[in-house]
Motif scaffolding. Sequence first.
Motif, short mmCIF file in Angstrom:
data_model
loop_
_atom_site.label_atom_id
_atom_site.label_comp_id
_atom_site.label_asym_id
_atom_site.label_seq_id
_atom_site.Cartn_x
_atom_site.Cartn_y
_atom_site.Cartn_z
N GLU A 149 8.39 3.91 3.73
CA GLU A 149 8.91 4.32 5.32
C GLU A 149 7.47 2.56 6.04
OE1 GLU A 149 11.06 5.67 7.58
OE2 GLU A 149 11.85 5.45 5.95
N GLY A 150 6.35 2.73 5.46
CA GLY A 150 5.43 1.33 6.08
C GLY A 150 5.87 0.44 5.75
N GLN A 151 6.69 -0.08 4.86
CA GLN A 151 7.34 -1.38 4.35
C GLN A 151 7.94 -1.43 5.45
OE1 GLN A 151 7.77 -0.58 0.53
NE2 GLN A 151 5.82 -1.26 -0.17
N LYS A 152 8.87 -0.82 5.31
CA LYS A 152 10.52 -1.17 6.14
C LYS A 152 9.45 -1.05 8.29
CE LYS A 152 13.14 2.91 7.01
NZ LYS A 152 13.36 4.16 7.54
N PHE A 153 8.68 -0.42 8.47
CA PHE A 153 8.12 -0.54 9.80
C PHE A 153 7.20 -1.74 10.16
CE2 PHE A 153 9.27 3.88 10.44
CZ PHE A 153 9.66 3.74 11.47
N GLN A 154 6.81 -2.17 8.51
CA GLN A 154 5.97 -3.92 8.05
C GLN A 154 6.81 -4.83 8.58
OE1 GLN A 154 3.34 -3.16 4.88
NE2 GLN A 154 2.37 -5.72 6.08
N GLU A 170 1.21 1.71 10.25
CA GLU A 170 0.22 2.06 9.82
C GLU A 170 0.28 4.24 10.08
OE1 GLU A 170 -4.23 2.74 11.87
OE2 GLU A 170 -2.63 1.82 13.37
N GLU A 171 1.25 3.84 10.57
CA GLU A 171 1.71 5.61 10.90
C GLU A 171 2.27 6.19 9.68
OE1 GLU A 171 3.61 8.74 12.63
OE2 GLU A 171 3.46 6.84 14.47
N ASN A 172 2.86 5.62 9.19
CA ASN A 172 3.72 6.20 7.86
C ASN A 172 2.07 6.46 6.65
OD1 ASN A 172 6.22 6.94 7.78
ND2 ASN A 172 5.98 4.98 9.24
N TYR A 173 2.18 4.90 6.42
CA TYR A 173 0.64 4.67 5.11
C TYR A 173 -0.26 5.18 5.97
CZ TYR A 173 2.54 0.08 4.28
OH TYR A 173 3.20 -1.46 4.32
N LYS A 174 -0.97 5.43 6.36
CA LYS A 174 -1.65 7.00 6.67
C LYS A 174 -0.94 8.12 5.96
CE LYS A 174 -4.91 5.54 10.59
NZ LYS A 174 -5.47 5.58 11.92
N HIS A 175 0.02 8.45 5.99
CA HIS A 175 0.84 9.59 5.72
C HIS A 175 0.11 9.62 3.96
CE1 HIS A 175 2.13 12.13 9.33
NE2 HIS A 175 2.36 11.25 9.73
N ALA A 176 0.58 8.93 3.69
CA ALA A 176 0.33 8.79 2.31
C ALA A 176 -0.91 8.63 1.87
CB ALA A 176 1.33 6.39 1.93
N THR A 177 -2.03 8.40 2.43
CA THR A 177 -2.61 8.92 2.02
C THR A 177 -3.23 10.25 2.04
OG1 THR A 177 -4.39 9.06 4.40
CG2 THR A 177 -3.91 6.51 2.99
N LYS A 228 -3.36 7.37 -3.21
CA LYS A 228 -4.12 6.96 -2.16
C LYS A 228 -4.57 6.04 -2.17
CE LYS A 228 -7.47 9.61 0.02
NZ LYS A 228 -7.90 11.36 0.06
N THR A 229 -5.31 4.95 -3.19
CA THR A 229 -5.75 3.75 -3.12
C THR A 229 -4.47 2.86 -2.84
OG1 THR A 229 -6.89 4.40 -5.26
CG2 THR A 229 -6.30 2.07 -4.88
N ASP A 230 -3.31 2.73 -3.79
CA ASP A 230 -1.76 2.65 -2.90
C ASP A 230 -2.04 2.28 -1.17
OD1 ASP A 230 -1.59 1.40 -5.44
OD2 ASP A 230 0.22 2.75 -6.17
N ALA A 231 -2.02 3.21 -1.00
CA ALA A 231 -1.98 3.47 0.92
C ALA A 231 -2.83 2.64 1.49
CB ALA A 231 -1.20 4.98 1.30
#
Length: 192
Positions: free
Chosen positions: A109-114, A123-130, A138-141
């Motif tokens: 989802e983060g990649q899609k929005f990026q 950012e919001e989606n990547y943060k969820h992945a953490t 967590k590192t990937d996010a």
Amino acid sequence: NDALNAKNYAVAFEKYSEYLKLTNNQDSVTAYNCGVCADNIKKYKEAADYFDIAIKKNYNLANAYIGKSAAYRDMKNNQEYIATLTEGIKAVPGNATIEKLYAIYYLKEGQKFQQAGNIEKAEENYKHATDVTSKKWKTDALYSLGVLFYNNGAKADAAFKKAVDYLGEAVTLSPNRTEIKQMQDQVKAMIK
């Protein structure tokens, strides 16, 4: 059970669901097995319902959450898919498969929005992945967050600062990932 063992999922589903109706869905093992059968014959709504019975009865919890989420994914119901995974993370903390599915969903989802240029939503989606305990996901996010703000950094030094912070967290979590340290050094060099 014989039909299930023979991988005759349609017959097993029919027999299990009949039995569950007669017993008012009291048998958690049968409900779980019925969910597996329903999933295999592409009756995803029924699969989700039967896996939910197993969840409510606390039977084979991790696999029941994985099965239920997969049924929603197959129905293309992202809202219920991620809600089920979120519940699963709370119910079975640290389960590698549930965390992986959860993190991958939010990373994609983060990649899609990026790619669409929506930095805030990315950012919001990547943060969820953490939110996971898995060091890898967590590192990937965190890496994705760092790269997101690095790529956006030309617009503002504040974004570079955010990139350095996220990459710093990723380096702390996984110091052996040299590409992260290299990216952090590049970003630091860009800050005026």
